[in-house]
Design an enzyme around this catalytic site. Structure first.
Site, PDB file in Angstrom:
ATOM      1  N   GLY A  14       0.488  -1.563   0.080  1.00 59.67           N
ATOM      2  CA  GLY A  14      -0.006   0.088   0.093  1.00 59.67           C
ATOM      3  C   GLY A  14       0.648   1.405  -0.129  1.00 59.67           C
ATOM      4  O   GLY A  14       0.316   2.511   0.091  1.00 59.67           O
ATOM      5  N   LYS A  15       2.205   1.551  -0.436  1.00 58.91           N
ATOM      6  CA  LYS A  15       3.020   2.482  -0.011  1.00 58.91           C
ATOM      7  C   LYS A  15       2.661   3.601  -1.008  1.00 58.91           C
ATOM      8  O   LYS A  15       2.409   4.699  -1.048  1.00 58.91           O
ATOM      9  CB  LYS A  15       4.449   2.148  -0.891  1.00 58.91           C
ATOM     10  CG  LYS A  15       5.045   1.042   0.466  1.00 58.91           C
ATOM     11  CD  LYS A  15       6.511   1.119   0.119  1.00 58.91           C
ATOM     12  CE  LYS A  15       6.439   0.706  -0.771  1.00 58.91           C
ATOM     13  NZ  LYS A  15       6.854  -0.955  -2.208  1.00 58.91           N
ATOM     14  N   LYS A  32       9.004   9.205  -7.165  1.00 58.38           N
ATOM     15  CA  LYS A  32       9.787   7.209  -7.104  1.00 58.38           C
ATOM     16  C   LYS A  32      10.964   7.293  -7.753  1.00 58.38           C
ATOM     17  O   LYS A  32      11.261   7.404  -9.172  1.00 58.38           O
ATOM     18  CB  LYS A  32       8.562   6.134  -7.848  1.00 58.38           C
ATOM     19  CG  LYS A  32       8.981   4.888  -8.186  1.00 58.38           C
ATOM     20  CD  LYS A  32       8.069   3.956  -7.205  1.00 58.38           C
ATOM     21  CE  LYS A  32       8.199   2.637  -7.014  1.00 58.38           C
ATOM     22  NZ  LYS A  32       7.287   1.399  -6.177  1.00 58.38           N
ATOM     23  N   GLY A  99       9.417  -1.912  -3.207  1.00 61.12           N
ATOM     24  CA  GLY A  99       9.863  -2.935  -2.176  1.00 61.12           C
ATOM     25  C   GLY A  99      10.266  -2.663  -0.996  1.00 61.12           C
ATOM     26  O   GLY A  99       9.758  -1.794  -0.085  1.00 61.12           O
TER      27      GLY A  99
END
Length: 219
Positions: A14-15, A32, A99
């Protein structure tokens, strides 16, 4: 201006949703550093669609949905730490990792070690599944061993008793509780963001323990 790194106890916890909520709540930009897989519907695209946040270009875009070091190997790319530089901005910045905290990043370094020297605060995302409490405790231990500034934790899908246990055992504030939503929409993100923003702005040091199910308040 705050720089906050969003990290998970594993992949798929759920990041990206948490990043979208915080980007909306804090009027923040998003970055990101490494996108591995799903290049057509990247996490940057999702965050922008849900929150409207400006998303900085990724340092690396890799084709396979694997840990960065493995995806880079398949693409015949070498991930260099010197190329992973936070974008310059005067706005708040949400940084989402790829991750888990100890996922391999470069051929020689773990993700947590690559980012631990940065001047940033951290938020941990934990999702309920068999073994998640163990993974959460191990991740927090690894983060604390690197003397990171951990603002708190977002819990995703935990029963109330397990959420309480985590709070007591780990001694981190619960920043927010994500409910199981049938669909993640702009409205849902906005509702979570308003709840979190209220607490964030009332405490200049950061969020201190807000939870709830915004979807229940839509009427």
């Amino acid at each position: 201006m705050q720089r906050i790194i969003i990290v998970g106890i594993d992949t798929g916890v759920g990041k990206t949703i948490v990043s979208a909520i915080l980007a909306r709540a804090l009027n923040a930009e998003y970055w990101k550093p490494i996108q591995a897989g799903n290049l057509e519907n990247s996490d940057s695209n999702i965050v922008h669609e849900l929150s409207g946040a400006y998303c900085h270009p990724e340092a690396y875009r890799l084709h396979k949905p694997l840990s960065p070091h493995k995806a880079a190997q398949i693409d015949n790319v070498s991930i260099e730490e010197s190329h992973i530089c936070a974008p310059k901005t005067t706005s708040n910045l949400i940084i989402e990792t790829s991750g888990g905290f100890l996922s391999p990043c470069t051929s020689k370094r773990l993700q947590g070690d690559v980012f631990s020297s940065w001047s940033c605060s951290w938020i941990l995302v934990s999702q309920a599944y068999l073994g998640s409490i163990n993974h959460t405790c191990l991740t927090v231990e690894a983060m604390r061993s690197r003397n990171l500034n951990i603002l708190g934790m977002v819990v995703n899908g935990y029963p109330e008793d397990e959420e309480h246990w985590l709070t007591q055992e780990i001694k981190l504030p619960i920043i927010g509780t994500l409910a199981k939503e049938k669909e993640i929409t702009k409205t849902i993100i906005s509702c979570y963001a308003e709840q979190w923003k209220e607490v964030w702005t009332s405490n200049h040091q950061g969020i201190q323990g807000v939870s709830g199910t915004p979807s229940l308040n839509l009427h």
